[in-house]
Design a protein around this motif. Structure first.
Motif, PDB file in Angstrom:
ATOM      1  N   ILE A 148       0.830  -1.204   0.000  1.00 23.12           N
ATOM      2  CA  ILE A 148       0.000   0.000   0.000  1.00 23.12           C
ATOM      3  C   ILE A 148       0.867   1.258   0.000  1.00 23.12           C
ATOM      4  O   ILE A 148       0.611   2.212  -0.750  1.00 23.12           O
ATOM      5  CB  ILE A 148      -0.967  -0.006   1.204  1.00 23.12           C
ATOM      6  N   CYS A 172       2.264   2.616  -3.212  1.00 19.57           N
ATOM      7  CA  CYS A 172       1.315   3.217  -4.161  1.00 19.57           C
ATOM      8  C   CYS A 172       0.965   4.662  -3.822  1.00 19.57           C
ATOM      9  O   CYS A 172       0.030   5.231  -4.403  1.00 19.57           O
ATOM     10  CB  CYS A 172       0.027   2.396  -4.202  1.00 19.57           C
ATOM     11  N   THR A 183      -7.921  -1.418  -1.989  1.00 17.96           N
ATOM     12  CA  THR A 183      -6.641  -2.069  -2.306  1.00 17.96           C
ATOM     13  C   THR A 183      -6.606  -3.533  -1.882  1.00 17.96           C
ATOM     14  O   THR A 183      -5.947  -4.342  -2.544  1.00 17.96           O
ATOM     15  CB  THR A 183      -5.468  -1.334  -1.625  1.00 17.96           C
ATOM     16  N   ILE A 201      -2.960  -1.193  -9.078  1.00 16.51           N
ATOM     17  CA  ILE A 201      -3.536  -0.021  -8.418  1.00 16.51           C
ATOM     18  C   ILE A 201      -3.551   1.167  -9.378  1.00 16.51           C
ATOM     19  O   ILE A 201      -4.521   1.936  -9.439  1.00 16.51           O
ATOM     20  CB  ILE A 201      -2.740   0.340  -7.143  1.00 16.51           C
TER      21      ILE A 201
END
Length: 585
Positions: free
Chosen positions: A492, A495, A532, A564
Protein backbone atom coordinates in the motif's frame (compact mmCIF):
# COMPACT_ATOMS: atom_id res chain seq x y z
CA UNK A 1 -12.88 -11.12 45.45
CA UNK A 2 -11.09 -11.11 42.11
CA UNK A 3 -7.32 -11.46 41.98
CA UNK A 4 -5.38 -8.37 40.87
CA UNK A 5 -4.54 -9.94 37.52
CA UNK A 6 -8.23 -10.51 36.77
CA UNK A 7 -9.03 -6.85 37.26
CA UNK A 8 -6.20 -5.86 34.95
CA UNK A 9 -7.20 -8.48 32.39
CA UNK A 10 -10.82 -7.34 32.36
CA UNK A 11 -9.69 -3.77 31.73
CA UNK A 12 -7.91 -4.79 28.52
CA UNK A 13 -10.63 -3.71 26.09
CA UNK A 14 -8.20 -4.03 23.21
CA UNK A 15 -8.02 -7.81 23.72
CA UNK A 16 -11.76 -8.50 23.85
CA UNK A 17 -11.98 -8.91 20.11
CA UNK A 18 -9.92 -12.12 20.49
CA UNK A 19 -12.60 -13.82 22.63
CA UNK A 20 -11.43 -16.73 24.83
CA UNK A 21 -7.97 -16.46 23.27
CA UNK A 22 -7.52 -13.05 24.88
CA UNK A 23 -6.53 -14.79 28.11
CA UNK A 24 -3.85 -16.68 26.19
CA UNK A 25 -2.45 -13.42 24.83
CA UNK A 26 -2.54 -11.92 28.31
CA UNK A 27 -0.54 -14.88 29.64
CA UNK A 28 1.98 -14.54 26.79
CA UNK A 29 2.44 -10.89 27.65
CA UNK A 30 3.03 -11.67 31.31
CA UNK A 31 5.53 -14.43 30.71
CA UNK A 32 7.58 -12.92 27.89
CA UNK A 33 7.14 -9.19 28.47
CA UNK A 34 5.31 -8.59 25.18
CA UNK A 35 4.15 -5.01 24.95
CA UNK A 36 2.01 -5.12 21.79
CA UNK A 37 -0.44 -7.98 22.25
CA UNK A 38 -2.72 -6.79 19.44
CA UNK A 39 -0.07 -7.29 16.77
CA UNK A 40 0.89 -10.64 18.32
CA UNK A 41 -2.77 -11.68 18.46
CA UNK A 42 -3.50 -10.91 14.81
CA UNK A 43 -0.47 -12.96 13.83
CA UNK A 44 -0.51 -15.87 16.30
CA UNK A 45 -4.14 -16.86 16.88
CA UNK A 46 -5.12 -19.83 14.73
CA UNK A 47 -8.37 -20.71 16.51
CA UNK A 48 -11.22 -21.92 14.31
CA UNK A 49 -13.28 -24.92 13.24
CA UNK A 50 -10.30 -26.63 11.58
CA UNK A 51 -7.47 -25.45 13.85
CA UNK A 52 -6.52 -29.02 14.90
CA UNK A 53 -6.61 -27.96 18.57
CA UNK A 54 -4.16 -25.09 18.02
CA UNK A 55 -5.62 -21.88 19.42
CA UNK A 56 -2.34 -19.97 19.52
CA UNK A 57 0.97 -20.69 17.79
CA UNK A 58 3.45 -17.99 18.78
CA UNK A 59 6.98 -18.05 17.38
CA UNK A 60 9.69 -15.59 18.39
CA UNK A 61 12.95 -16.45 16.68
CA UNK A 62 14.72 -13.50 18.32
CA UNK A 63 14.30 -15.12 21.72
CA UNK A 64 14.35 -18.68 20.39
CA UNK A 65 10.92 -19.62 21.75
CA UNK A 66 7.67 -21.05 20.42
CA UNK A 67 4.39 -21.42 22.29
CA UNK A 68 1.60 -23.79 21.26
CA UNK A 69 -1.48 -23.12 23.34
CA UNK A 70 -4.99 -24.36 23.92
CA UNK A 71 -7.21 -21.74 25.61
CA UNK A 72 -10.29 -22.19 27.78
CA UNK A 73 -12.27 -19.52 29.60
CA UNK A 74 -14.99 -20.46 32.04
CA UNK A 75 -17.75 -18.01 32.96
CA UNK A 76 -18.63 -20.17 35.99
CA UNK A 77 -16.59 -21.07 39.06
CA UNK A 78 -15.31 -24.65 38.81
CA UNK A 79 -12.81 -26.76 40.74
CA UNK A 80 -10.66 -27.43 37.69
CA UNK A 81 -10.49 -27.09 33.94
CA UNK A 82 -11.55 -30.01 31.70
CA UNK A 83 -8.53 -32.26 31.25
CA UNK A 84 -9.57 -33.42 27.78
CA UNK A 85 -8.61 -30.00 26.40
CA UNK A 86 -5.10 -30.55 27.77
CA UNK A 87 -5.00 -33.91 26.01
CA UNK A 88 -6.04 -32.12 22.80
CA UNK A 89 -2.57 -30.60 22.69
CA UNK A 90 -1.30 -34.01 21.53
CA UNK A 91 -3.31 -33.46 18.39
CA UNK A 92 -1.96 -29.94 18.00
CA UNK A 93 1.67 -31.05 18.21
CA UNK A 94 1.11 -33.95 15.84
CA UNK A 95 -0.33 -31.69 13.13
CA UNK A 96 2.19 -28.88 13.63
CA UNK A 97 5.30 -31.07 13.74
CA UNK A 98 4.65 -34.37 11.99
CA UNK A 99 1.98 -34.21 9.30
CA UNK A 100 2.96 -33.23 5.73
CA UNK A 101 2.24 -29.56 5.07
CA UNK A 102 0.01 -30.38 2.11
CA UNK A 103 -2.29 -32.31 4.45
CA UNK A 104 -2.71 -29.47 6.94
CA UNK A 105 -5.80 -27.26 7.04
CA UNK A 106 -5.16 -23.89 5.45
CA UNK A 107 -5.68 -22.21 8.80
CA UNK A 108 -2.49 -23.63 10.35
CA UNK A 109 -0.19 -24.21 7.37
CA UNK A 110 1.71 -20.96 7.76
CA UNK A 111 2.08 -21.40 11.52
CA UNK A 112 3.39 -24.94 11.10
CA UNK A 113 5.82 -23.85 8.40
CA UNK A 114 7.15 -21.02 10.57
CA UNK A 115 7.62 -23.39 13.52
CA UNK A 116 9.33 -26.07 11.42
CA UNK A 117 11.63 -23.56 9.74
CA UNK A 118 12.62 -22.27 13.17
CA UNK A 119 13.48 -25.78 14.34
CA UNK A 120 15.33 -26.70 11.14
CA UNK A 121 17.42 -23.53 11.23
CA UNK A 122 18.19 -23.93 14.96
CA UNK A 123 16.39 -20.66 15.68
CA UNK A 124 13.98 -22.26 18.15
CA UNK A 125 15.58 -23.35 21.43
CA UNK A 126 12.44 -23.94 23.51
CA UNK A 127 8.90 -25.07 22.74
CA UNK A 128 6.30 -24.28 25.40
CA UNK A 129 3.04 -26.20 25.29
CA UNK A 130 0.40 -24.43 27.37
CA UNK A 131 -3.12 -25.15 28.48
CA UNK A 132 -4.35 -21.69 29.48
CA UNK A 133 -7.51 -21.18 31.54
CA UNK A 134 -8.97 -19.13 34.39
CA UNK A 135 -9.57 -21.96 36.87
CA UNK A 136 -7.48 -23.63 39.60
CA UNK A 137 -4.72 -25.98 38.45
CA UNK A 138 -5.32 -29.72 38.96
CA UNK A 139 -3.58 -33.09 39.06
CA UNK A 140 -5.79 -34.40 36.28
CA UNK A 141 -4.56 -31.74 33.89
CA UNK A 142 -0.98 -32.21 35.11
CA UNK A 143 -1.08 -35.91 34.20
CA UNK A 144 -2.38 -35.15 30.72
CA UNK A 145 0.25 -32.50 30.15
CA UNK A 146 3.06 -34.82 31.22
CA UNK A 147 1.89 -37.23 28.55
CA UNK A 148 1.70 -34.38 26.02
CA UNK A 149 5.25 -33.32 26.89
CA UNK A 150 6.57 -36.88 26.42
CA UNK A 151 4.77 -37.22 23.09
CA UNK A 152 6.03 -33.85 21.90
CA UNK A 153 9.63 -34.74 22.79
CA UNK A 154 9.31 -38.00 20.89
CA UNK A 155 7.77 -36.26 17.87
CA UNK A 156 10.47 -33.56 17.70
CA UNK A 157 13.27 -36.12 18.20
CA UNK A 158 11.86 -38.27 15.42
CA UNK A 159 11.38 -35.43 12.94
CA UNK A 160 14.51 -33.48 13.91
CA UNK A 161 17.03 -35.94 15.37
CA UNK A 162 19.83 -33.34 15.47
CA UNK A 163 17.86 -30.72 17.35
CA UNK A 164 18.49 -29.92 21.00
CA UNK A 165 15.20 -28.26 21.76
CA UNK A 166 13.82 -28.06 25.29
CA UNK A 167 10.10 -28.86 25.50
CA UNK A 168 7.96 -27.80 28.44
CA UNK A 169 4.24 -28.51 28.89
CA UNK A 170 2.56 -26.30 31.46
CA UNK A 171 -0.87 -25.68 32.91
CA UNK A 172 -1.35 -21.93 32.99
CA UNK A 173 -4.27 -21.53 35.36
CA UNK A 174 -5.24 -18.95 37.97
CA UNK A 175 -2.27 -19.54 40.26
CA UNK A 176 0.34 -19.42 37.50
CA UNK A 177 -1.15 -16.30 35.90
CA UNK A 178 -1.21 -14.67 39.33
CA UNK A 179 2.43 -15.60 39.88
CA UNK A 180 3.47 -14.14 36.53
CA UNK A 181 1.40 -11.03 37.16
CA UNK A 182 3.11 -10.44 40.49
CA UNK A 183 6.48 -10.73 38.78
CA UNK A 184 5.63 -7.85 36.44
CA UNK A 185 5.24 -5.55 39.44
CA UNK A 186 8.87 -5.87 40.48
CA UNK A 187 12.18 -5.52 38.67
CA UNK A 188 13.60 -8.36 40.78
CA UNK A 189 12.37 -11.84 39.90
CA UNK A 190 14.92 -13.85 41.89
CA UNK A 191 13.75 -13.27 45.46
CA UNK A 192 15.75 -15.89 47.36
CA UNK A 193 18.13 -15.03 50.20
CA UNK A 194 21.89 -15.45 49.64
CA UNK A 195 24.77 -15.42 52.13
CA UNK A 196 28.04 -14.45 50.43
CA UNK A 197 31.63 -14.33 51.72
CA UNK A 198 33.00 -10.94 50.68
CA UNK A 199 36.38 -10.59 52.48
CA UNK A 200 36.37 -6.78 52.46
CA UNK A 201 34.00 -4.05 51.34
CA UNK A 202 32.47 -0.70 52.23
CA UNK A 203 29.00 0.83 52.40
CA UNK A 204 27.77 4.05 50.76
CA UNK A 205 24.44 5.79 51.43
CA UNK A 206 22.52 8.11 49.12
CA UNK A 207 19.29 10.13 49.52
CA UNK A 208 17.05 7.18 48.60
CA UNK A 209 19.51 4.31 48.22
CA UNK A 210 22.12 2.21 50.02
CA UNK A 211 24.99 0.37 48.41
CA UNK A 212 27.73 -2.04 49.40
CA UNK A 213 30.88 -2.30 47.26
CA UNK A 214 32.87 -5.53 47.45
CA UNK A 215 33.96 -8.60 45.48
CA UNK A 216 32.35 -12.02 45.17
CA UNK A 217 33.70 -15.36 44.05
CA UNK A 218 32.98 -16.11 40.41
CA UNK A 219 31.78 -19.57 41.49
CA UNK A 220 28.85 -17.88 43.30
CA UNK A 221 27.78 -16.30 39.98
CA UNK A 222 28.41 -19.61 38.20
CA UNK A 223 25.99 -21.45 40.51
CA UNK A 224 23.31 -18.77 40.37
CA UNK A 225 23.43 -18.56 36.57
CA UNK A 226 23.09 -22.34 36.29
CA UNK A 227 20.03 -22.16 38.54
CA UNK A 228 18.22 -18.99 37.45
CA UNK A 229 19.50 -18.28 33.92
CA UNK A 230 18.12 -15.00 32.49
CA UNK A 231 15.88 -14.38 35.49
CA UNK A 232 19.02 -12.90 37.02
CA UNK A 233 18.77 -10.06 34.49
CA UNK A 234 15.06 -9.33 34.99
CA UNK A 235 15.35 -5.58 35.46
CA UNK A 236 17.44 -5.26 32.32
CA UNK A 237 15.27 -7.52 30.17
CA UNK A 238 12.00 -5.91 31.12
CA UNK A 239 12.90 -2.29 30.60
CA UNK A 240 15.01 -1.95 27.50
CA UNK A 241 14.76 -3.22 23.96
CA UNK A 242 17.53 -5.37 22.63
CA UNK A 243 18.81 -6.42 26.04
CA UNK A 244 18.12 -10.12 25.59
CA UNK A 245 20.89 -12.47 26.71
CA UNK A 246 21.88 -15.34 24.42
CA UNK A 247 24.78 -17.73 24.09
CA UNK A 248 25.83 -16.06 20.85
CA UNK A 249 26.83 -12.77 22.49
CA UNK A 250 28.71 -14.09 25.52
CA UNK A 251 32.19 -12.62 25.58
CA UNK A 252 34.75 -15.35 25.00
CA UNK A 253 37.48 -13.10 26.40
CA UNK A 254 35.81 -13.15 29.80
CA UNK A 255 35.63 -16.95 29.72
CA UNK A 256 39.28 -17.28 28.73
CA UNK A 257 40.40 -14.93 31.50
CA UNK A 258 38.43 -16.89 34.11
CA UNK A 259 39.94 -20.15 32.88
CA UNK A 260 43.51 -19.11 32.08
CA UNK A 261 44.25 -16.07 34.26
CA UNK A 262 42.00 -16.42 37.30
CA UNK A 263 44.18 -14.28 39.56
CA UNK A 264 43.97 -11.36 37.12
CA UNK A 265 40.21 -11.51 36.61
CA UNK A 266 39.50 -8.73 39.11
CA UNK A 267 41.76 -6.17 37.39
CA UNK A 268 40.55 -7.07 33.90
CA UNK A 269 36.82 -6.84 34.62
CA UNK A 270 34.57 -3.83 35.22
CA UNK A 271 32.34 -5.80 37.57
CA UNK A 272 28.63 -6.02 38.32
CA UNK A 273 25.87 -3.72 39.52
CA UNK A 274 23.18 -5.71 41.31
CA UNK A 275 19.79 -4.48 42.49
CA UNK A 276 18.62 -6.14 45.73
CA UNK A 277 15.53 -5.90 47.91
CA UNK A 278 17.70 -5.67 51.04
CA UNK A 279 21.18 -6.42 52.34
CA UNK A 280 22.88 -6.82 55.68
CA UNK A 281 26.64 -6.90 56.27
CA UNK A 282 28.04 -9.08 59.06
CA UNK A 283 31.60 -9.37 60.35
CA UNK A 284 33.18 -12.76 61.06
CA UNK A 285 35.64 -12.19 63.90
CA UNK A 286 37.36 -15.57 63.45
CA UNK A 287 38.21 -15.23 59.77
CA UNK A 288 38.32 -11.44 59.90
CA UNK A 289 36.24 -11.48 56.73
CA UNK A 290 32.81 -10.01 56.05
CA UNK A 291 29.66 -11.73 54.91
CA UNK A 292 26.78 -10.04 53.17
CA UNK A 293 23.24 -11.42 53.24
CA UNK A 294 21.19 -10.19 50.28
CA UNK A 295 17.50 -10.69 49.65
CA UNK A 296 16.70 -10.89 45.97
CA UNK A 297 19.03 -9.98 43.12
CA UNK A 298 18.83 -8.59 39.60
CA UNK A 299 22.02 -7.88 37.65
CA UNK A 300 21.56 -4.60 35.80
CA UNK A 301 25.14 -4.34 34.57
CA UNK A 302 27.44 -7.31 34.09
CA UNK A 303 25.18 -9.67 32.19
CA UNK A 304 28.04 -10.48 29.79
CA UNK A 305 30.32 -11.29 32.71
CA UNK A 306 27.73 -13.45 34.46
CA UNK A 307 26.74 -15.25 31.27
CA UNK A 308 30.36 -15.96 30.38
CA UNK A 309 31.09 -17.35 33.83
CA UNK A 310 27.89 -19.40 33.76
CA UNK A 311 28.88 -20.88 30.40
CA UNK A 312 32.18 -22.25 31.66
CA UNK A 313 32.60 -26.02 31.40
CA UNK A 314 33.41 -26.32 35.10
CA UNK A 315 33.15 -24.34 38.30
CA UNK A 316 35.75 -21.52 38.26
CA UNK A 317 38.60 -21.45 40.75
CA UNK A 318 38.04 -19.81 44.13
CA UNK A 319 40.68 -17.21 43.26
CA UNK A 320 38.47 -15.76 40.51
CA UNK A 321 36.78 -12.78 42.12
CA UNK A 322 34.44 -10.27 40.51
CA UNK A 323 33.95 -6.61 41.52
CA UNK A 324 30.35 -5.96 42.52
CA UNK A 325 28.17 -3.34 44.10
CA UNK A 326 24.82 -4.25 45.65
CA UNK A 327 22.24 -1.45 45.59
CA UNK A 328 18.98 -1.21 47.51
CA UNK A 329 16.29 1.39 46.70
CA UNK A 330 12.51 1.52 46.86
CA UNK A 331 12.21 4.41 44.40
CA UNK A 332 11.15 3.00 40.97
CA UNK A 333 12.47 6.05 39.13
CA UNK A 334 15.91 5.54 40.63
CA UNK A 335 15.72 1.88 39.57
CA UNK A 336 15.09 2.89 35.95
CA UNK A 337 17.90 5.45 36.03
CA UNK A 338 20.31 2.89 37.51
CA UNK A 339 19.51 0.55 34.62
CA UNK A 340 19.86 3.30 32.03
CA UNK A 341 23.09 4.89 33.21
CA UNK A 342 24.82 1.61 34.06
CA UNK A 343 24.31 0.43 30.50
CA UNK A 344 24.43 3.54 28.30
CA UNK A 345 27.97 4.30 29.47
CA UNK A 346 29.19 0.94 28.16
CA UNK A 347 30.34 1.35 24.56
CA UNK A 348 29.79 -2.31 23.72
CA UNK A 349 26.08 -2.26 24.54
CA UNK A 350 25.18 1.36 23.77
CA UNK A 351 23.38 0.44 20.54
CA UNK A 352 20.97 -1.71 22.56
CA UNK A 353 19.68 1.26 24.50
CA UNK A 354 18.26 3.69 21.99
CA UNK A 355 16.01 5.56 24.41
CA UNK A 356 18.89 7.85 25.33
CA UNK A 357 19.85 9.01 21.84
CA UNK A 358 18.86 12.44 20.55
CA UNK A 359 16.71 11.14 17.70
CA UNK A 360 14.49 9.13 20.03
CA UNK A 361 14.26 12.04 22.45
CA UNK A 362 13.16 14.36 19.63
CA UNK A 363 10.64 11.89 18.24
CA UNK A 364 9.22 11.24 21.70
CA UNK A 365 8.72 14.96 22.17
CA UNK A 366 7.06 15.33 18.74
CA UNK A 367 4.67 12.43 19.35
CA UNK A 368 3.68 13.93 22.72
CA UNK A 369 2.27 16.94 20.84
CA UNK A 370 0.02 14.74 18.67
CA UNK A 371 -3.46 14.18 20.16
CA UNK A 372 -3.92 10.92 22.11
CA UNK A 373 -0.44 9.64 21.35
CA UNK A 374 2.42 8.43 23.56
CA UNK A 375 5.79 7.02 22.58
CA UNK A 376 8.58 5.78 24.83
CA UNK A 377 11.34 5.96 22.24
CA UNK A 378 12.79 2.49 22.74
CA UNK A 379 12.17 2.38 26.44
CA UNK A 380 9.37 0.27 27.82
CA UNK A 381 7.06 1.43 30.56
CA UNK A 382 7.77 0.77 34.22
CA UNK A 383 7.56 -2.72 35.65
CA UNK A 384 3.91 -2.38 36.60
CA UNK A 385 3.03 -0.84 33.23
CA UNK A 386 4.19 -3.81 31.18
CA UNK A 387 0.85 -5.60 31.08
CA UNK A 388 -1.54 -2.79 31.86
CA UNK A 389 -3.01 -1.23 28.79
CA UNK A 390 -1.91 2.28 27.87
CA UNK A 391 -4.46 3.02 25.14
CA UNK A 392 -2.48 5.85 23.55
CA UNK A 393 0.90 4.11 23.56
CA UNK A 394 2.70 3.40 20.29
CA UNK A 395 4.83 0.36 21.30
CA UNK A 396 8.45 0.76 20.27
CA UNK A 397 8.86 -2.62 18.57
CA UNK A 398 5.71 -2.09 16.52
CA UNK A 399 6.85 1.40 15.55
CA UNK A 400 10.11 -0.07 14.28
CA UNK A 401 8.26 -2.75 12.33
CA UNK A 402 5.82 -0.16 10.99
CA UNK A 403 8.63 2.02 9.65
CA UNK A 404 10.44 -0.95 8.11
CA UNK A 405 7.36 -2.26 6.31
CA UNK A 406 6.22 1.23 5.25
CA UNK A 407 9.63 1.91 3.74
CA UNK A 408 9.59 -1.25 1.65
CA UNK A 409 11.26 -3.76 3.96
CA UNK A 410 8.51 -6.17 5.10
CA UNK A 411 11.05 -9.02 5.36
CA UNK A 412 12.97 -6.97 7.95
CA UNK A 413 9.76 -5.95 9.74
CA UNK A 414 8.61 -9.54 10.03
CA UNK A 415 11.86 -11.37 10.71
CA UNK A 416 14.09 -8.86 12.51
CA UNK A 417 12.01 -6.78 14.91
CA UNK A 418 14.79 -6.75 17.53
CA UNK A 419 17.59 -6.17 15.04
CA UNK A 420 15.89 -2.96 13.95
CA UNK A 421 16.89 -1.64 17.37
CA UNK A 422 20.17 -3.50 17.82
CA UNK A 423 21.97 -3.20 14.47
CA UNK A 424 23.17 0.32 13.76
CA UNK A 425 22.71 -0.03 10.00
CA UNK A 426 19.05 -1.00 10.32
CA UNK A 427 18.33 1.43 13.13
CA UNK A 428 19.68 4.43 11.22
CA UNK A 429 17.74 3.41 8.12
CA UNK A 430 14.40 3.90 9.88
CA UNK A 431 15.28 6.25 12.74
CA UNK A 432 17.21 9.20 11.38
CA UNK A 433 17.05 12.99 11.06
CA UNK A 434 14.17 12.66 8.56
CA UNK A 435 12.01 10.55 10.88
CA UNK A 436 9.32 12.64 12.55
CA UNK A 437 6.66 11.91 15.14
CA UNK A 438 3.87 12.61 12.64
CA UNK A 439 5.43 10.26 10.08
CA UNK A 440 5.63 7.51 12.71
CA UNK A 441 1.91 7.95 13.38
CA UNK A 442 1.29 7.79 9.62
CA UNK A 443 3.10 4.45 9.21
CA UNK A 444 1.92 2.98 12.51
CA UNK A 445 -1.74 3.78 11.82
CA UNK A 446 -1.55 1.93 8.49
CA UNK A 447 -0.33 -1.20 10.29
CA UNK A 448 -3.17 -0.88 12.79
CA UNK A 449 -5.73 -0.37 10.00
CA UNK A 450 -4.55 -3.52 8.23
CA UNK A 451 -4.68 -5.49 11.50
CA UNK A 452 -8.18 -4.23 12.18
CA UNK A 453 -9.35 -5.35 8.74
CA UNK A 454 -7.91 -8.81 9.35
CA UNK A 455 -9.68 -9.11 12.72
CA UNK A 456 -12.99 -7.94 11.20
CA UNK A 457 -12.80 -10.56 8.46
CA UNK A 458 -11.96 -13.37 10.87
CA UNK A 459 -14.80 -12.35 13.20
CA UNK A 460 -17.22 -12.34 10.28
CA UNK A 461 -16.03 -15.81 9.30
CA UNK A 462 -16.65 -17.08 12.84
CA UNK A 463 -20.09 -15.56 13.23
CA UNK A 464 -21.57 -16.07 9.76
CA UNK A 465 -19.24 -17.86 7.33
CA UNK A 466 -22.06 -18.30 4.83
CA UNK A 467 -22.18 -14.52 4.30
CA UNK A 468 -18.55 -14.22 3.19
CA UNK A 469 -18.07 -13.12 -0.40
CA UNK A 470 -15.50 -14.82 -2.62
CA UNK A 471 -13.28 -11.77 -2.32
CA UNK A 472 -13.48 -11.92 1.48
CA UNK A 473 -12.65 -15.63 1.49
CA UNK A 474 -9.54 -14.88 -0.60
CA UNK A 475 -8.58 -12.07 1.75
CA UNK A 476 -8.84 -14.40 4.76
CA UNK A 477 -6.63 -16.94 2.97
CA UNK A 478 -4.09 -14.18 2.43
CA UNK A 479 -4.19 -13.00 6.05
CA UNK A 480 -3.68 -16.53 7.39
CA UNK A 481 -0.19 -16.47 5.95
CA UNK A 482 2.31 -15.14 8.46
CA UNK A 483 3.91 -11.84 7.56
CA UNK A 484 0.93 -10.87 5.38
CA UNK A 485 0.15 -7.75 7.43
CA UNK A 486 3.58 -6.23 6.90
CA UNK A 487 3.67 -7.21 3.23
CA UNK A 488 0.32 -5.52 2.59
CA UNK A 489 1.52 -2.37 4.39
CA UNK A 490 4.58 -2.26 2.11
CA UNK A 491 2.41 -2.79 -0.96
CA UNK A 492 0.00 0.00 0.00
CA UNK A 493 2.76 2.46 0.89
CA UNK A 494 4.42 1.79 -2.46
CA UNK A 495 1.32 3.22 -4.16
CA UNK A 496 1.30 6.59 -2.42
CA UNK A 497 2.25 8.49 -5.58
CA UNK A 498 -0.79 6.98 -7.30
CA UNK A 499 -3.06 7.82 -4.37
CA UNK A 500 -1.84 11.44 -4.17
CA UNK A 501 -1.17 11.95 -7.88
CA UNK A 502 2.14 13.61 -7.11
CA UNK A 503 5.85 12.79 -6.95
CA UNK A 504 7.08 11.83 -3.48
CA UNK A 505 10.87 11.94 -3.42
CA UNK A 506 11.20 11.23 0.30
CA UNK A 507 8.65 9.00 2.02
CA UNK A 508 9.78 10.23 5.45
CA UNK A 509 8.27 13.64 4.64
CA UNK A 510 4.72 12.34 4.28
CA UNK A 511 2.19 12.31 7.13
CA UNK A 512 -1.31 13.36 8.18
CA UNK A 513 0.18 16.33 10.00
CA UNK A 514 0.44 16.90 13.73
CA UNK A 515 -3.28 17.29 14.49
CA UNK A 516 -4.46 13.76 13.64
CA UNK A 517 -4.44 11.20 16.45
CA UNK A 518 -3.37 7.61 15.68
CA UNK A 519 -7.04 6.51 15.87
CA UNK A 520 -8.12 9.24 13.44
CA UNK A 521 -5.22 8.35 11.15
CA UNK A 522 -6.27 4.70 11.23
CA UNK A 523 -9.76 5.65 10.03
CA UNK A 524 -8.29 7.66 7.15
CA UNK A 525 -6.53 4.54 5.90
CA UNK A 526 -9.73 2.47 6.10
CA UNK A 527 -11.34 3.62 2.82
CA UNK A 528 -8.05 3.15 1.03
CA UNK A 529 -7.78 -0.40 2.33
CA UNK A 530 -11.28 -1.11 0.99
CA UNK A 531 -10.12 -0.54 -2.59
CA UNK A 532 -6.64 -2.07 -2.31
CA UNK A 533 -7.23 -5.24 -0.30
CA UNK A 534 -9.11 -7.04 -3.12
CA UNK A 535 -5.75 -7.19 -4.90
CA UNK A 536 -3.95 -8.85 -1.98
CA UNK A 537 -3.86 -12.20 -3.80
CA UNK A 538 -1.26 -10.61 -6.10
CA UNK A 539 1.09 -10.73 -3.10
CA UNK A 540 0.59 -14.40 -2.23
CA UNK A 541 3.68 -15.70 -3.99
CA UNK A 542 6.01 -13.89 -1.56
CA UNK A 543 4.32 -15.59 1.41
CA UNK A 544 4.08 -19.17 0.21
CA UNK A 545 7.43 -20.23 1.70
CA UNK A 546 7.43 -17.65 4.46
CA UNK A 547 8.23 -13.96 4.04
CA UNK A 548 11.97 -14.34 3.30
CA UNK A 549 12.79 -13.50 -0.29
CA UNK A 550 13.36 -9.76 -0.79
CA UNK A 551 13.54 -10.05 -4.59
CA UNK A 552 10.23 -11.89 -4.69
CA UNK A 553 8.70 -9.24 -2.46
CA UNK A 554 9.84 -6.52 -4.86
CA UNK A 555 8.29 -8.39 -7.81
CA UNK A 556 4.87 -8.93 -6.25
CA UNK A 557 4.70 -5.36 -4.93
CA UNK A 558 5.54 -4.09 -8.41
CA UNK A 559 2.60 -6.07 -9.85
CA UNK A 560 0.34 -4.82 -7.06
CA UNK A 561 1.36 -1.21 -7.72
CA UNK A 562 0.70 -1.64 -11.45
CA UNK A 563 -2.84 -2.88 -10.83
CA UNK A 564 -3.54 -0.02 -8.42
CA UNK A 565 -2.40 2.37 -11.13
CA UNK A 566 -4.79 0.75 -13.60
CA UNK A 567 -7.71 1.23 -11.19
CA UNK A 568 -6.81 4.84 -10.36
CA UNK A 569 -9.53 6.37 -12.54
CA UNK A 570 -12.32 4.28 -11.09
CA UNK A 571 -11.15 5.05 -7.56
CA UNK A 572 -10.32 8.69 -8.21
CA UNK A 573 -12.85 10.02 -5.69
CA UNK A 574 -11.52 7.83 -2.87
CA UNK A 575 -7.91 8.68 -3.69
CA UNK A 576 -8.73 12.40 -3.84
CA UNK A 577 -10.50 12.27 -0.49
CA UNK A 578 -7.52 10.51 1.07
CA UNK A 579 -5.05 12.96 -0.50
CA UNK A 580 -6.76 15.95 1.09
CA UNK A 581 -5.46 14.78 4.48
CA UNK A 582 -1.87 14.29 3.31
CA UNK A 583 0.89 16.63 4.42
CA UNK A 584 4.24 16.53 2.62
CA UNK A 585 7.03 18.66 4.09
Amino acid sequence: MADAWQTTYESRDDLKVFGDNALGLFALGLKFGIEDLVTVGTESITDGSDDKKCDIVYVDKDDGIAVVAQCYFSTKAKQEAPSNKAADLNTAISWLIQRPLNELPERIVSAAQQLRDGITNNEIKEIHIWYIHNLPESNNVLKELKAVEDSAKAAVTHQYPDSRISIHALEVGKAKINEWYDETLSPILVNDEFEIDTKIGFEIDGPEWRAYVTTVEARFLYRQYKKYKTQLFSANVRDYLGSRISDSNINNGIKKTAENEPDNFWVFNNGLTVLVNDFNVMSDNKSKNNKIVIKGMSIVNGAQTTGAIGALNKTPASSVRVPVRFIKTKNPNIVLDIIQFNNSQNKVTASDFRSTDKIQKRIKDEVSKIPSAEYEGGRRGGFGDLIRRRPNLLPSYTVGQSLASFHGDPVIAYNQKQNIWIEDSLYSKYFNENTTGSHIVFAYSLVRAVEQRKVELIEKEKKSPQTLTTDEENQIKFFRKRGSNFLLVSAISSCLETFTNRKISNLFRISFGEKKSPKEAQKLWSDLIDVTIPLCNQLDEALNDGLKNTKLVENVISKFRGLISVTAKSNAAIFKSFSKNIVIK
